[in-house]
Design a protein around this motif. Sequence first.
Motif, mmCIF file in Angstrom:
data_model
loop_
_atom_site.group_PDB
_atom_site.id
_atom_site.type_symbol
_atom_site.label_atom_id
_atom_site.label_comp_id
_atom_site.label_asym_id
_atom_site.label_seq_id
_atom_site.Cartn_x
_atom_site.Cartn_y
_atom_site.Cartn_z
ATOM 1 N N GLY A 1 10.156 8.635 2.979
ATOM 2 C CA GLY A 1 10.755 8.467 4.302
ATOM 3 C C GLY A 1 10.072 7.363 5.095
ATOM 4 O O GLY A 1 10.734 6.549 5.751
ATOM 5 N N GLU A 2 8.741 7.327 5.010
ATOM 6 C CA GLU A 2 7.989 6.269 5.702
ATOM 7 C C GLU A 2 8.313 4.893 5.106
ATOM 8 O O GLU A 2 8.484 3.913 5.838
ATOM 9 C CB GLU A 2 6.488 6.557 5.617
ATOM 10 N N ALA A 3 8.411 4.816 3.793
ATOM 11 C CA ALA A 3 8.735 3.541 3.136
ATOM 12 C C ALA A 3 10.140 3.080 3.529
ATOM 13 O O ALA A 3 10.364 1.883 3.773
ATOM 14 C CB ALA A 3 8.626 3.680 1.621
ATOM 15 N N ASP A 4 11.077 4.014 3.606
ATOM 16 C CA ASP A 4 12.440 3.657 4.031
ATOM 17 C C ASP A 4 12.466 3.187 5.478
ATOM 18 O O ASP A 4 13.154 2.217 5.815
ATOM 19 C CB ASP A 4 13.388 4.848 3.851
ATOM 20 N N ARG A 5 11.701 3.848 6.357
ATOM 21 C CA ARG A 5 11.642 3.419 7.762
ATOM 22 C C ARG A 5 11.055 2.007 7.882
ATOM 23 O O ARG A 5 11.566 1.171 8.623
ATOM 24 C CB ARG A 5 10.810 4.397 8.585
ATOM 25 N N LEU A 6 10.003 1.739 7.135
ATOM 26 C CA LEU A 6 9.389 0.418 7.161
ATOM 27 C C LEU A 6 10.364 -0.647 6.662
ATOM 28 O O LEU A 6 10.515 -1.701 7.282
ATOM 29 C CB LEU A 6 8.113 0.409 6.313
ATOM 30 N N ALA A 7 11.041 -0.357 5.561
ATOM 31 C CA ALA A 7 12.010 -1.312 5.012
ATOM 32 C C ALA A 7 13.193 -1.507 5.960
ATOM 33 O O ALA A 7 13.670 -2.634 6.137
ATOM 34 C CB ALA A 7 12.497 -0.836 3.648
ATOM 35 N N ALA A 8 13.652 -0.428 6.582
ATOM 36 C CA ALA A 8 14.776 -0.530 7.528
ATOM 37 C C ALA A 8 14.393 -1.395 8.723
ATOM 38 O O ALA A 8 15.189 -2.218 9.178
ATOM 39 C CB ALA A 8 15.203 0.857 7.986
ATOM 40 N N ASN A 9 13.166 -1.238 9.223
ATOM 41 C CA ASN A 9 12.713 -2.051 10.355
ATOM 42 C C ASN A 9 12.614 -3.516 9.984
ATOM 43 O O ASN A 9 12.961 -4.389 10.778
ATOM 44 C CB ASN A 9 11.351 -1.552 10.862
ATOM 45 N N GLN A 10 12.135 -3.805 8.780
ATOM 46 C CA GLN A 10 11.985 -5.195 8.363
ATOM 47 C C GLN A 10 13.320 -5.850 8.037
ATOM 48 O O GLN A 10 13.491 -7.039 8.228
ATOM 49 C CB GLN A 10 11.061 -5.281 7.143
ATOM 50 N N LYS B 1 0.832 -1.212 0.000
ATOM 51 C CA LYS B 1 0.000 0.000 0.000
ATOM 52 C C LYS B 1 0.861 1.254 0.000
ATOM 53 O O LYS B 1 0.537 2.245 -0.664
ATOM 54 C CB LYS B 1 -0.946 -0.007 1.195
ATOM 55 N N LEU B 2 1.953 1.210 0.732
ATOM 56 C CA LEU B 2 2.852 2.352 0.790
ATOM 57 C C LEU B 2 3.537 2.576 -0.561
ATOM 58 O O LEU B 2 3.680 3.723 -1.011
ATOM 59 C CB LEU B 2 3.882 2.132 1.892
ATOM 60 N N LEU B 3 3.928 1.506 -1.218
ATOM 61 C CA LEU B 3 4.532 1.610 -2.549
ATOM 62 C C LEU B 3 3.537 2.242 -3.527
ATOM 63 O O LEU B 3 3.884 3.132 -4.306
ATOM 64 C CB LEU B 3 4.972 0.236 -3.047
ATOM 65 N N HIS B 4 2.283 1.792 -3.472
ATOM 66 C CA HIS B 4 1.257 2.331 -4.358
ATOM 67 C C HIS B 4 1.008 3.814 -4.049
ATOM 68 O O HIS B 4 0.876 4.641 -4.970
ATOM 69 C CB HIS B 4 -0.035 1.523 -4.222
ATOM 70 N N ALA B 5 0.969 4.173 -2.782
ATOM 71 C CA ALA B 5 0.785 5.580 -2.386
ATOM 72 C C ALA B 5 1.945 6.432 -2.889
ATOM 73 O O ALA B 5 1.743 7.570 -3.351
ATOM 74 C CB ALA B 5 0.659 5.690 -0.868
ATOM 75 N N TRP B 6 3.162 5.904 -2.829
ATOM 76 C CA TRP B 6 4.352 6.613 -3.306
ATOM 77 C C TRP B 6 4.264 6.829 -4.810
ATOM 78 O O TRP B 6 4.534 7.930 -5.304
ATOM 79 C CB TRP B 6 5.591 5.810 -2.907
#
Length: 144
Positions: free
Chosen positions: A41-50, A12-17
């Motif tokens: 920034g939100e997508a990078d934070r999510l990917a960094a956490n995962q 969903k975040l990728l689609h929003a981006w």
Amino acid sequence: MSSGQGSDRQSKLLHAWQLALLRLAITLEEADRLNVLAIAGEADRLAANQRGAASFRFFRRTSVELSLAILGASADADTVLRRFHAQIDHPTLKRAFGAAVGIKAQHHARHGMTICSGELPSWKVYALSCPPDMSSPPDCPRAA
């Protein structure tokens, strides 16, 4: 959060981006550029956490590159935009983004024709799309 929920949120975040980049390509407004960067920034934070990588910056870096290309401030803008366009999976979003940045459509699968290269469909395609109960609309080939 389970991995299923994480991948759904990531999708969903990728689609929003991608939608935010489309909006930037249409409006060219600073507010839309900032929105792209916020989502990145939100997508990078999510990917960094995962992934456990604290310095993951793919979406921010790519957003800056795409923003410069969209705004015409990049020497390799055409290459950057075409590469991003090729990676968009959603057909409607892909067509809209291509139109917004001036990438000509390659092929229209429904009618088997090239849309933007000057090749036009035969009159039969249009005739099939006119409602049969229309006696003589001006734009319907059946009227001829």
